[in-house]
Design a protein around this motif. Structure first.
Motif, short mmCIF file in Angstrom:
data_model
loop_
_atom_site.label_atom_id
_atom_site.label_comp_id
_atom_site.label_asym_id
_atom_site.label_seq_id
_atom_site.Cartn_x
_atom_site.Cartn_y
_atom_site.Cartn_z
N ARG A 291 0.67 -1.40 0.07
CA ARG A 291 0.28 -0.01 -0.03
C ARG A 291 1.24 1.25 -0.16
O ARG A 291 0.51 2.00 -0.67
CB ARG A 291 -1.07 -0.20 1.38
CG ARG A 291 -2.18 -0.68 1.36
CD ARG A 291 -2.58 -0.85 3.22
NE ARG A 291 -3.47 -0.01 2.79
CZ ARG A 291 -3.59 1.03 3.64
NH1 ARG A 291 -3.44 0.10 4.91
NH2 ARG A 291 -4.64 1.27 4.36
N SER A 294 2.40 1.59 -3.41
CA SER A 294 1.55 2.29 -4.39
C SER A 294 1.04 3.51 -4.43
O SER A 294 1.09 4.31 -5.55
CB SER A 294 -0.07 1.20 -4.10
OG SER A 294 0.31 0.31 -4.61
N TYR A 295 0.85 3.99 -3.07
CA TYR A 295 0.51 5.61 -2.92
C TYR A 295 1.73 6.44 -3.47
O TYR A 295 1.50 7.68 -3.71
CB TYR A 295 0.03 5.51 -1.50
CG TYR A 295 -2.16 5.24 -2.07
CD1 TYR A 295 -2.56 5.58 -2.70
CD2 TYR A 295 -1.79 3.92 -0.61
CE1 TYR A 295 -3.92 5.26 -2.39
CE2 TYR A 295 -3.07 3.87 -0.40
CZ TYR A 295 -3.99 4.03 -1.38
OH TYR A 295 -5.19 3.64 -1.51
N GLY A 319 -1.38 3.49 4.84
CA GLY A 319 -0.66 2.24 4.59
C GLY A 319 0.29 1.64 5.48
O GLY A 319 0.65 0.49 6.52
#
Length: 383
Positions: A291, A294-295, A319
């Motif tokens: 997470r 990805s962000y 995340g």
């Protein structure tokens, strides 16, 4: 905008990783000089040298940025900058296949001291199947010199054409820039049988770089930064972190960061550093850390486009939340500290202060690389 300043946290982590690697003659495969690129980026030779100094690196290949009015004058600027650099900048001539006099310009630059060529099919609007491309590669092959291709997104026929060129011209050393992200999944098998096909690491997404390091023989991977689009300090951090994550031995890494490129540009035979190491060392993936990765990738995309990345960084911090213990929790807390710094710096930076905002985003991207490379552990330095 010139080379963005690396944040202090990134500098500390990158220098610690370089110290752990030990003595190495870092040689950057991808830097630009120019003042007229339509994308607004600029760089002087002095700024590139300052970027090398900050990263603790020795030399760089350099070439012209996009010049809508042609490359003769821009190539002369690069050649003169290289002559004045005491051997720290080594020139490639930028050629636009299909432009009037392209092959004459290529020959002129070789005679004036260029070691090879840079071709950018996207910004200079040509296909890799253009006959001038084959002719330029043939010129390089006569001197066992390099041809560096922009190989980011949006390059039709990259893998097929690059493989065909490498097969037809074994004396040329073809370098696919930006981890050849447009066709990386198609190139691992040809790379294993074509020792004159190389890849540079001037890219910013950990998943792409991890696939490159895991699937391509290490002797065909060359360290690169893409200055001024990113600081060498960041590129060195990303390079070393990914090497550690997939398990490339340090003696091979020292070749990859400079010695192999020196052979490529001087016409010497590259050394064989073994087969691709594979992905087994990466281990099981962590969903919380995925997470974060990805962000932070979203934050990087927004930052490069001048869009506020605050929300993406905040989501990355979501995340990084954990109540656990052990190595994963330790890494999550470390990356959360970097993301907190990024939030603070984004909040403090003025809306029109692009360098400050980009430095803040780089803190987030460093956190993302750490999150994507769990097998390399927590960096050996405190924030």
């Amino acid at each position: 905008m010139p080379v963005p300043p690396p944040p202090a946290d990134l500098t500390t982590i990158a220098h610690a990783l370089q110290e752990r690697l030990g003595p190495a003659r870092w040689f950057d495969a991808h830097t630009h000089i120019g003042q007229h690129d339509p994308d607004g980026m600029t760089a002087t030779a002095e700024e590139i040298l300052a970027g090398l100094d900050h990263a603790g690196h020795e030399r760089a290949l350099t070439f012209a940025m996009h010049e809508p009015d042609g490359y003769r004058q821009a190539n002369d600027v690069v050649l003169e900058a290289s002559r004045a650099s005491d051997g720290r900048l080594l020139p490639l001539a930028r050629i636009a296949p299909g432009a009037p006099g392209a092959l004459e310009e290529a020959r002129r630059c070789l005679d004036a001291g260029a070691l090879g060529f840079k071709l950018h099919p996207r910004s200079d609007a040509f296909a890799l199947t253009h006959p001038d491309v084959d002719a330029v590669v043939a010129l390089a092959a006569e001197r066992r010199g390099p041809v560096l291709f922009h190989a980011g997104r949006g390059i039709p026929q990259l893998s097929e054409a690059a493989v065909a060129l490498a097969e037809r011209h074994p004396g040329a050393r073809l370098i696919l820039a930006h981890a050849a992200v447009s066709d990386l999944g198609l190139l691992a098998e040809p790379a294993a049988r074509l020792p004159n096909l190389f890849f540079d690491t001037s890219w910013w997404h950990p998943s792409d770089l991890l696939q490159l390091f895991a699937t391509v023989p290490p002797g065909q991977i060359l360290y690169a930064s893409d200055m001024p689009y990113g600081p060498g300090t960041f590129s060195a951090f990303a390079f070393l972190r990914c090497c550690a994550a997939v398990g490339i031995p340090d003696d091979a890494v020292r070749e990859m960061v400079g010695a192999q490129l020196d052979r490529v540009v001087t016409g010497a035979d590259p050394v064989d550093l073994g087969r691709a190491v594979g992905s087994a060392r990466l281990g099981e993936r962590s969903l919380p850390l995925e997470r974060v990765a990805s962000y932070t990738a979203v934050a990087m995309q927004l930052g490069y486009r001048g869009v506020d990345a605050t929300e993406a960084v905040a989501l990355a911090r979501c995340g990084a939340q954990t109540t656990g213990t052990g190595p994963e929790a330790e890494l999550l807390r470390y990356v959360d500290g970097l993301l907190a710094r990024a939030e603070e710096r984004l909040a403090a930076a003025a809306d029109d202060d692009a360098p400050a905002r980009m430095a803040a985003v780089l803190d987030a991207v460093v956190a993302g690389f750490l999150a994507a490379t769990t097998s390399a552990g927590v960096p050996p330095v405190a924030l």
